[in-house]
Design a protein around this motif. Sequence first.
Motif, PDB file in Angstrom:
ATOM      1  N   ARG A 264      -3.587   6.341  -7.241  1.00 45.59           N
ATOM      2  CA  ARG A 264      -4.283   7.118  -8.279  1.00 45.59           C
ATOM      3  C   ARG A 264      -5.747   7.406  -7.917  1.00 45.59           C
ATOM      4  NH1 ARG A 264      -5.311   5.257 -14.419  1.00 45.59           N
ATOM      5  NH2 ARG A 264      -6.733   6.945 -14.956  1.00 45.59           N
ATOM      6  N   PHE A 265      -6.398   6.471  -7.233  1.00 44.07           N
ATOM      7  CA  PHE A 265      -7.857   6.608  -7.082  1.00 44.07           C
ATOM      8  C   PHE A 265      -8.329   6.938  -5.663  1.00 44.07           C
ATOM      9  CE2 PHE A 265      -7.222   4.009 -10.888  1.00 44.07           C
ATOM     10  CZ  PHE A 265      -7.938   4.780 -11.807  1.00 44.07           C
TER      11      PHE A 265
ATOM     12  N   LEU B 217      -8.466   9.413  -2.533  1.00 46.34           N
ATOM     13  CA  LEU B 217      -8.199  10.798  -2.152  1.00 46.34           C
ATOM     14  C   LEU B 217      -8.119  10.830  -0.638  1.00 46.34           C
ATOM     15  CD1 LEU B 217     -10.906  12.632  -4.312  1.00 46.34           C
ATOM     16  CD2 LEU B 217      -8.474  12.355  -4.855  1.00 46.34           C
TER      17      LEU B 217
ATOM     18  N   ALA C  43      -9.077  16.799  -8.773  1.00 46.36           N
ATOM     19  CA  ALA C  43      -9.112  15.420  -8.271  1.00 46.36           C
ATOM     20  C   ALA C  43      -9.433  14.426  -9.391  1.00 46.36           C
ATOM     21  CB  ALA C  43     -10.143  15.293  -7.155  1.00 46.36           C
ATOM     22  N   PHE C  44     -10.321  14.819 -10.322  1.00 43.88           N
ATOM     23  CA  PHE C  44     -10.720  13.912 -11.401  1.00 43.88           C
ATOM     24  C   PHE C  44      -9.950  14.182 -12.694  1.00 43.88           C
ATOM     25  CE2 PHE C  44     -14.294  13.361  -8.536  1.00 43.88           C
ATOM     26  CZ  PHE C  44     -14.639  12.031  -8.709  1.00 43.88           C
TER      27      PHE C  44
ATOM     28  N   THR D 270     -20.602  15.635 -11.125  1.00 44.22           N
ATOM     29  CA  THR D 270     -20.081  14.717 -10.089  1.00 44.22           C
ATOM     30  C   THR D 270     -21.221  14.151  -9.241  1.00 44.22           C
ATOM     31  OG1 THR D 270     -17.996  15.914 -10.027  1.00 44.22           O
ATOM     32  CG2 THR D 270     -18.516  14.555  -8.103  1.00 44.22           C
TER      33      THR D 270
ATOM     34  N   ASN E 280     -18.372  11.964 -13.136  1.00 41.17           N
ATOM     35  CA  ASN E 280     -17.396  11.659 -12.084  1.00 41.17           C
ATOM     36  C   ASN E 280     -18.139  11.049 -10.892  1.00 41.17           C
ATOM     37  OD1 ASN E 280     -15.338  12.921 -13.522  1.00 41.17           O
ATOM     38  ND2 ASN E 280     -15.606  14.879 -12.462  1.00 41.17           N
TER      39      ASN E 280
ATOM     40  N   LEU F  81     -17.658  10.343  -6.922  1.00 45.52           N
ATOM     41  CA  LEU F  81     -16.886  10.539  -5.694  1.00 45.52           C
ATOM     42  C   LEU F  81     -17.526   9.631  -4.646  1.00 45.52           C
ATOM     43  CD1 LEU F  81     -14.696  12.206  -4.227  1.00 45.52           C
ATOM     44  CD2 LEU F  81     -16.519  13.768  -3.530  1.00 45.52           C
TER      45      LEU F  81
ATOM     46  N   ARG G  25     -13.309   8.267  -7.820  1.00 47.49           N
ATOM     47  CA  ARG G  25     -12.333   8.583  -6.780  1.00 47.49           C
ATOM     48  C   ARG G  25     -12.965   8.171  -5.453  1.00 47.49           C
ATOM     49  NH1 ARG G  25     -10.290   9.018 -10.833  1.00 47.49           N
ATOM     50  NH2 ARG G  25      -8.907  10.616 -11.694  1.00 47.49           N
TER      51      ARG G  25
END
Length: 244
Positions: A52-53, A55, A67-68, A74, A97, A99, A124
């Motif tokens: 899930r987390f 990428l 993606a989120f 972000t 978010n 990344l 992510r």
Amino acid sequence: MGRVTDTGNSPAPSPSGAPDHIQHPRAIRSFVRRAGRTTIGQAKAFEQWGPRFLLPYSATPLDLAQAFGREAPTILEIGFGMGEATAHIAGLMPEKNFLCCEVHEPGVGALLKRIGEHELANIRIVQHDAVEVLDHMLAPDCLAGVHVFFPDPWHKLRHNKRRLIQPPLVAKLAAHLQRGGYIHCATDWEPYAQQMLEVLSAEPALQNTTQGFAARPDYRPLTKFENRGLKLGHGVWDVVFRKS
Ligand SMILES: C[S@@+](CC[C@H](N)C(=O)[O-])C[C@H]1O[C@@H](n2cnc3c(N)ncnc32)[C@H](O)[C@@H]1O
């Protein structure tokens, strides 16, 4: 310029006549892949939360909203280590978010574990060189912020070239920031702090949010490592610059 390869083999010349290793010197990396044991807990977190987390790195543009699973400002974090500050900040700012790029596998496992423990939905992870992520996965003007906390200081003069915060990367980061977006760096190595201040000040797209070094913004926690250093009398320097 120094030697680029040590193999002693002469690469075939390119159509322009210059050997390929001269035209495309191997990029200098800001990290070495450290050995390190992934704990059972981290391995479980990979299994449970990885799908899930995490990428996958891909040399194609990333759709951040997809993606989120939402549109939100972000923040890119480069080199989160074991993810202590990352998880803390993501918990404080559920509306953003995060990344997060890290190459060290146990660190990625540790952050996945924290994501599971604290039920953090807004992170992510790309387990890859952040410079390549910037170059290939992220569009211009897509970031609301960048966090670079305690990047490897590369103390020795001959290793200084491996430091992340140098003009070419800062120009790239500035190009990926939205107007009003910020870059926040912190270090406990004074010569690197000076370099950060100089390099960020020299980037025309960025302005310092204060005179010189910044006070530690409230959202950046004092990690165990930093606390230990402060108790020993070591300094820590933050810099926060904004794109206008
Ligand atoms: C000294 S540690 C600091 C970790 C963390 N930010 C902290 O405050 O504890 C620096 C980390 O940056 C990672 N790193 C260095 N260059 C990187 C890059 N280009 N892309 C992703 N991670 C990188 C290293 O693997 C390392 O874990």
